[in-house]
Design a protein around this motif. Structure first.
Motif, PDB file in Angstrom:
ATOM      1  N   VAL A  43       0.961   1.758   0.955  1.00  0.00           N
ATOM      2  CA  VAL A  43      -0.430   1.430   0.672  1.00  0.00           C
ATOM      3  C   VAL A  43      -0.804   2.037  -0.678  1.00  0.00           C
ATOM      4  CG1 VAL A  43      -2.821   1.703   1.435  1.00  0.00           C
ATOM      5  CG2 VAL A  43      -1.001   1.406   3.133  1.00  0.00           C
ATOM      6  N   VAL A  44      -1.336   1.201  -1.563  1.00  0.00           N
ATOM      7  CA  VAL A  44      -1.811   1.652  -2.873  1.00  0.00           C
ATOM      8  C   VAL A  44      -3.243   1.167  -3.027  1.00  0.00           C
ATOM      9  CG1 VAL A  44      -1.471   1.507  -5.364  1.00  0.00           C
ATOM     10  CG2 VAL A  44       0.530   1.549  -3.847  1.00  0.00           C
ATOM     11  N   GLU A  45      -4.161   2.097  -3.259  1.00  0.00           N
ATOM     12  CA  GLU A  45      -5.583   1.768  -3.420  1.00  0.00           C
ATOM     13  C   GLU A  45      -6.088   0.878  -2.277  1.00  0.00           C
ATOM     14  OE1 GLU A  45      -6.253   0.351  -7.394  1.00  0.00           O
ATOM     15  OE2 GLU A  45      -5.506   2.213  -8.283  1.00  0.00           O
ATOM     16  N   ASP A  46      -5.822   1.296  -1.044  1.00  0.00           N
ATOM     17  CA  ASP A  46      -6.270   0.627   0.174  1.00  0.00           C
ATOM     18  C   ASP A  46      -5.676  -0.766   0.390  1.00  0.00           C
ATOM     19  OD1 ASP A  46      -7.846   2.804   0.953  1.00  0.00           O
ATOM     20  OD2 ASP A  46      -9.572   2.062  -0.176  1.00  0.00           O
ATOM     21  N   GLN A  47      -4.587  -1.089  -0.297  1.00  0.00           N
ATOM     22  CA  GLN A  47      -3.932  -2.381  -0.121  1.00  0.00           C
ATOM     23  C   GLN A  47      -2.471  -2.182   0.260  1.00  0.00           C
ATOM     24  OE1 GLN A  47      -5.502  -5.460  -0.398  1.00  0.00           O
ATOM     25  NE2 GLN A  47      -7.330  -4.208  -0.583  1.00  0.00           N
ATOM     26  N   VAL A  48      -2.005  -2.890   1.293  1.00  0.00           N
ATOM     27  CA  VAL A  48      -0.586  -2.868   1.651  1.00  0.00           C
ATOM     28  C   VAL A  48       0.164  -3.641   0.574  1.00  0.00           C
ATOM     29  CG1 VAL A  48       1.133  -3.604   3.342  1.00  0.00           C
ATOM     30  CG2 VAL A  48      -1.064  -2.705   4.110  1.00  0.00           C
ATOM     31  N   VAL A  49       1.175  -3.025  -0.024  1.00  0.00           N
ATOM     32  CA  VAL A  49       1.889  -3.647  -1.138  1.00  0.00           C
ATOM     33  C   VAL A  49       3.325  -4.030  -0.785  1.00  0.00           C
ATOM     34  CG1 VAL A  49       0.454  -2.564  -2.906  1.00  0.00           C
ATOM     35  CG2 VAL A  49       2.518  -1.394  -2.112  1.00  0.00           C
ATOM     36  N   ASN A  50       3.686  -3.907   0.484  1.00  0.00           N
ATOM     37  CA  ASN A  50       5.016  -4.357   0.884  1.00  0.00           C
ATOM     38  C   ASN A  50       4.881  -5.353   2.036  1.00  0.00           C
ATOM     39  OD1 ASN A  50       4.316  -2.220   2.768  1.00  0.00           O
ATOM     40  ND2 ASN A  50       6.442  -2.331   3.456  1.00  0.00           N
ATOM     41  N   LEU A  51       5.991  -5.919   2.424  1.00  0.00           N
ATOM     42  CA  LEU A  51       5.998  -6.907   3.508  1.00  0.00           C
ATOM     43  C   LEU A  51       6.506  -6.231   4.778  1.00  0.00           C
ATOM     44  CD1 LEU A  51       7.583  -9.857   1.512  1.00  0.00           C
ATOM     45  CD2 LEU A  51       5.175  -9.536   2.082  1.00  0.00           C
ATOM     46  N   SER A  52       5.627  -5.530   5.467  1.00  0.00           N
ATOM     47  CA  SER A  52       6.004  -4.824   6.685  1.00  0.00           C
ATOM     48  C   SER A  52       6.480  -5.816   7.732  1.00  0.00           C
ATOM     49  CB  SER A  52       4.804  -4.046   7.220  1.00  0.00           C
ATOM     50  OG  SER A  52       5.118  -3.460   8.455  1.00  0.00           O
ATOM     51  N   SER A  53       7.522  -5.434   8.471  1.00  0.00           N
ATOM     52  CA  SER A  53       7.999  -6.319   9.529  1.00  0.00           C
ATOM     53  C   SER A  53       7.185  -6.130  10.808  1.00  0.00           C
ATOM     54  CB  SER A  53       9.488  -6.093   9.793  1.00  0.00           C
ATOM     55  OG  SER A  53       9.731  -4.755  10.135  1.00  0.00           O
TER      56      SER A  53
ATOM     57  N   PRO B  99       3.283  -6.248  11.124  1.00  0.00           N
ATOM     58  CA  PRO B  99       1.960  -6.353  10.500  1.00  0.00           C
ATOM     59  C   PRO B  99       0.855  -5.699  11.324  1.00  0.00           C
ATOM     60  CG  PRO B  99       2.664  -8.479  11.320  1.00  0.00           C
ATOM     61  CD  PRO B  99       3.835  -7.548  11.458  1.00  0.00           C
ATOM     62  N   HIS B 100       1.033  -5.589  12.632  1.00  0.00           N
ATOM     63  CA  HIS B 100       0.005  -4.959  13.468  1.00  0.00           C
ATOM     64  C   HIS B 100      -0.107  -3.474  13.151  1.00  0.00           C
ATOM     65  CE1 HIS B 100      -0.363  -8.665  15.634  1.00  0.00           C
ATOM     66  NE2 HIS B 100       0.930  -8.664  15.852  1.00  0.00           N
ATOM     67  N   PHE B 101       1.036  -2.825  12.902  1.00  0.00           N
ATOM     68  CA  PHE B 101       1.002  -1.405  12.577  1.00  0.00           C
ATOM     69  C   PHE B 101       0.390  -1.172  11.201  1.00  0.00           C
ATOM     70  CE2 PHE B 101       2.527   2.606  10.957  1.00  0.00           C
ATOM     71  CZ  PHE B 101       2.238   3.445  12.010  1.00  0.00           C
ATOM     72  N   SER B 102       0.783  -1.972  10.209  1.00  0.00           N
ATOM     73  CA  SER B 102       0.263  -1.764   8.866  1.00  0.00           C
ATOM     74  C   SER B 102      -1.240  -1.964   8.807  1.00  0.00           C
ATOM     75  CB  SER B 102       0.983  -2.649   7.843  1.00  0.00           C
ATOM     76  OG  SER B 102       0.743  -4.006   8.117  1.00  0.00           O
ATOM     77  N   SER B 103      -1.787  -2.866   9.624  1.00  0.00           N
ATOM     78  CA  SER B 103      -3.240  -3.045   9.616  1.00  0.00           C
ATOM     79  C   SER B 103      -3.925  -1.805  10.171  1.00  0.00           C
ATOM     80  CB  SER B 103      -3.640  -4.295  10.393  1.00  0.00           C
ATOM     81  OG  SER B 103      -3.332  -4.147  11.763  1.00  0.00           O
ATOM     82  N   LYS B 104      -3.311  -1.101  11.102  1.00  0.00           N
ATOM     83  CA  LYS B 104      -3.879   0.132  11.636  1.00  0.00           C
ATOM     84  C   LYS B 104      -3.876   1.236  10.569  1.00  0.00           C
ATOM     85  CE  LYS B 104      -2.539  -0.813  16.361  1.00  0.00           C
ATOM     86  NZ  LYS B 104      -1.649  -0.445  17.464  1.00  0.00           N
ATOM     87  N   VAL B 105      -2.857   1.239   9.713  1.00  0.00           N
ATOM     88  CA  VAL B 105      -2.809   2.241   8.647  1.00  0.00           C
ATOM     89  C   VAL B 105      -3.965   2.030   7.687  1.00  0.00           C
ATOM     90  CG1 VAL B 105      -1.493   3.054   6.658  1.00  0.00           C
ATOM     91  CG2 VAL B 105      -0.315   2.564   8.806  1.00  0.00           C
ATOM     92  N   ILE B 106      -4.218   0.802   7.299  1.00  0.00           N
ATOM     93  CA  ILE B 106      -5.307   0.481   6.378  1.00  0.00           C
ATOM     94  C   ILE B 106      -6.646   0.905   6.973  1.00  0.00           C
ATOM     95  CG2 ILE B 106      -6.628  -1.418   5.380  1.00  0.00           C
ATOM     96  CD1 ILE B 106      -4.275  -1.080   3.802  1.00  0.00           C
TER      97      ILE B 106
END
Length: 99
Positions: free
Chosen positions: A77-87, A89-96
Motif C-alpha cells: 500500500v502506497v498513499e492509501d492505494q494498493v499497488v500490487n495484484l494481491s491474490s 483481494p478480500h484481505f487487501s481491502s481490509k488493510v486499506i
C-alpha cells in the motif's frame, strides 16, 4: 557439510515453491527498500521462491535482506492505494480500511 551447501539445500528443497512475497532490503547507504512480488497472474508475475527473492534483493543492490511474509495476503500500500495484484483481494481491502 559447509554452510553454503546447507543454504543451497534449504532454498532448493525445503522451500522450492514460488509464492507472493513481501521483502525488505537495506542498501549499503542505509536506504531501505520494500519489495512485493505477486503471483497467480501469468501476465504480470509468477511469484518468487526464497532463492529468487534473495537474487532480486541482490540485483537491487541490497547488502541485507529479509522475507517478511507471503502467500495470498501479500499487499503493498502506497498513499492509501494498493499497488500490487494481491491474490486475496478480500484481505487487501481490509488493510486499506484499517480493519
Amino acid at each position: 557439510m559447509c554452510e553454503a551447501t546447507l543454504d543451497f539445500l534449504f532454498f532448493h528443497t525445503v522451500y522450492p515453491l514460488s509464492f507472493p512475497r513481501s521483502l525488505v532490503g537495506i542498501k549499503e547507504n542505509v536506504i531501505i527498500l520494500l519489495v512485493t512480488a505477486d503471483d497467480r497472474n501469468l501476465e504480470e508475475s509468477l511469484g518468487l521462491t526464497f532463492y529468487d527473492s534473495a537474487l532480486v534483493l541482490q540485483s537491487l543492490g541490497t547488502v541485507e535482506g529479509m522475507n517478511l511474509d507471503g502467500r495470498g495476503w501479500t499487499t503493498m500500500v502506497v498513499e492509501d492505494q494498493v499497488v500490487n495484484l494481491s491474490s486475496d483481494p478480500h484481505f487487501s481491502s481490509k488493510v486499506i480500511k484499517g480493519k
